[in-house]
Write an enzyme that holds these catalytic residues in place. Structure first.
Site, PDB file in Angstrom:
ATOM      1  N   ASN A  15      43.708  40.936  35.026  1.00  0.00           N
ATOM      2  CA  ASN A  15      42.561  40.122  34.614  1.00  0.00           C
ATOM      3  C   ASN A  15      41.308  40.751  35.212  1.00  0.00           C
ATOM      4  OD1 ASN A  15      40.599  38.213  34.151  1.00  0.00           O
ATOM      5  ND2 ASN A  15      41.472  36.656  35.530  1.00  0.00           N
ATOM      6  N   LYS A  17      38.332  39.948  34.792  1.00  0.00           N
ATOM      7  CA  LYS A  17      37.232  38.996  34.991  1.00  0.00           C
ATOM      8  C   LYS A  17      35.950  39.601  34.400  1.00  0.00           C
ATOM      9  CE  LYS A  17      39.793  37.109  38.796  1.00  0.00           C
ATOM     10  NZ  LYS A  17      39.829  36.410  40.084  1.00  0.00           N
ATOM     11  N   HIS A 107      42.291  29.192  33.699  1.00  0.00           N
ATOM     12  CA  HIS A 107      42.061  29.941  34.937  1.00  0.00           C
ATOM     13  C   HIS A 107      41.201  29.101  35.880  1.00  0.00           C
ATOM     14  CE1 HIS A 107      40.797  32.960  37.792  1.00  0.00           C
ATOM     15  NE2 HIS A 107      41.834  33.682  37.379  1.00  0.00           N
ATOM     16  N   GLU A 109      38.818  29.819  37.718  1.00  0.00           N
ATOM     17  CA  GLU A 109      37.377  30.084  37.633  1.00  0.00           C
ATOM     18  C   GLU A 109      36.752  29.371  36.438  1.00  0.00           C
ATOM     19  OE1 GLU A 109      37.665  34.356  38.030  1.00  0.00           O
ATOM     20  OE2 GLU A 109      38.360  34.042  40.085  1.00  0.00           O
ATOM     21  N   GLU A 177      48.631  30.507  40.293  1.00  0.00           N
ATOM     22  CA  GLU A 177      47.590  31.158  41.091  1.00  0.00           C
ATOM     23  C   GLU A 177      46.995  30.140  42.053  1.00  0.00           C
ATOM     24  OE1 GLU A 177      45.844  34.816  39.001  1.00  0.00           O
ATOM     25  OE2 GLU A 177      44.816  33.106  38.156  1.00  0.00           O
ATOM     26  N   GLY A 183      41.148  36.168  45.316  1.00  0.00           N
ATOM     27  CA  GLY A 183      40.000  36.922  45.809  1.00  0.00           C
ATOM     28  C   GLY A 183      39.774  36.834  47.306  1.00  0.00           C
ATOM     29  N   SER A 223      45.395  37.682  45.131  1.00  0.00           N
ATOM     30  CA  SER A 223      45.388  38.767  46.116  1.00  0.00           C
ATOM     31  C   SER A 223      46.636  39.647  46.057  1.00  0.00           C
ATOM     32  CB  SER A 223      45.178  38.199  47.525  1.00  0.00           C
ATOM     33  OG  SER A 223      43.895  37.598  47.621  1.00  0.00           O
TER      34      SER A 223
HETATM   35  P1  13P Z   1      42.623  38.445  42.793  1.00  0.00           P
HETATM   36  O1  13P Z   1      43.807  39.341  42.480  1.00  0.00           O
HETATM   37  O2  13P Z   1      41.329  39.185  42.874  1.00  0.00           O
HETATM   38  O3  13P Z   1      42.909  37.568  43.959  1.00  0.00           O
HETATM   39  O4  13P Z   1      42.449  37.463  41.515  1.00  0.00           O
HETATM   40  C1  13P Z   1      43.559  36.784  41.040  1.00  0.00           C
HETATM   41  C2  13P Z   1      43.192  36.174  39.733  1.00  0.00           C
HETATM   42  O5  13P Z   1      42.386  35.266  39.673  1.00  0.00           O
HETATM   43  C3  13P Z   1      43.817  36.731  38.525  1.00  0.00           C
HETATM   44  O6  13P Z   1      43.628  35.897  37.434  1.00  0.00           O
END
Ligand code: 13P
Length: 266
Positions: A15, A17, A107, A109, A177, A183, A223
């Site tokens: 992903n 983002k 997600h 976010e 997640e 992150g 992560s």
């Molecule tokens: P990170 O791998 O940067 O922690 O993000 C995970 C994520 O949100 C994947 O959708």
């Protein structure tokens, strides 16, 4: 549940983002595919999917198709509506026309940054399935949820809400997640992740039966990197990873895709 007998092809999903414009996307996918080609990666054994921003999808699709790269394409969001006056939204049917196989829904976010609730996530999930896309349903608890209700309660509720209106036998992917792990460099321990992924599969079994639950892939995200991926993917209820930050670096993502080599090397 007798899910050990069903082989689920692991899915390594990146992903991106809001990273990489369409020119950077082309360079990135080219590098990734060359690296995997050099390593003789078998995409049938470990599936690879990338989830670029909307503006990159057409460029990446063209590259994958012209160079016959068997990498799958995913989008990061989808409209719950099919067509019409919805400024800024993208319909599932448009994504399907771009040979997009997957789409992220729910997600964290989007849930937290855009106020998306379970009802909207369910509508998006249904729209995706209706156009032949496989929704990657993202669920996960915040640090407060974890403290107050334990790890599995919120993810299971979010999953139940997302699949409530889905026809039985719909193909879906689930991505667990934990919000506190995204992150932060702080991934869940493999045991924590396994116990929530097992609870999610169990919940799916209660709704759709054991065959569908055994077929459905449950990913872990939060992560993930080339150092921790092998220990996460050794667990029986975890069938892949959804990678954020580490998927932007083509070499690092290629190492994650080849996690089986780390296991043999270890
Ligand atoms: P990170 O791998 O940067 O922690 O993000 C995970 C994520 O949100 C994947 O959708």
């Amino acid at each position: 549940m007798n899910d050990q007998q069903i082989t689920r092809v692991p899915l390594i999903a990146g992903n991106w983002k809001m990273n990489l414009d369409h020119l950077q996307a082309i360079a990135h996918v080219q590098k990734l595919s060359w690296t995997l080609k050099d390593a003789r990666h078998d995409y049938g054994e470990v599936e690879v999917a990338v989830f670029p921003p909307f503006t990159d999808l057409r460029s990446v699709q063209t590259l994958l198709s012209a160079d016959r790269i068997p990498m799958k394409l995913g989008a990061q969001d989808v409209s719950p509506n099919s067509v019409g006056a919805y400024t800024g939204d993208i319909a599932a049917s448009f994504l399907a026309k771009l040979e997009t196989s997957y789409v992220l829904v729910g997600h964290s976010e989007r849930r937290h940054g855009h106020g998306e609730d379970d009802q909207l996530v369910a509508a998006k999930t249904k729209a995706a399935v209706g156009s032949g896309l496989v929704p990657v349903i993202c669920v996960g608890e915040t640090a407060e949820d974890l403290e107050e209700r334990g790890a599995a309660a919120v993810p299971v509720e979010q999953l139940n809400a997302a699949v409530a209106a889905l026809p039985k036998d719909s193909e879906i992917v689930i991505a667990y997640e934990p919000v506190w792990a995204i992150g932060t460099g702080n991934s869940a321990t493999p045991e924590q992740a396994e116990s929530v992924c097992a609870a999610l599969r169990h919940s799916l079994e209660e709704k759709f039966g054991s065959e569908q639950a055994s077929r459905t892939r449950v990913l872990y995200g939060g992560s993930v990197n080339s150092q921790n991926v092998a220990s996460i993917l050794r667990l029986p209820n975890i069938d892949g990873v959804l990678v954020g930050g580490a998927s932007i670096d083509s070499q690092e993502f290629a190492r994650i895709v080849q996690y089986r080599k780390h296991v043999t090397a270890a």
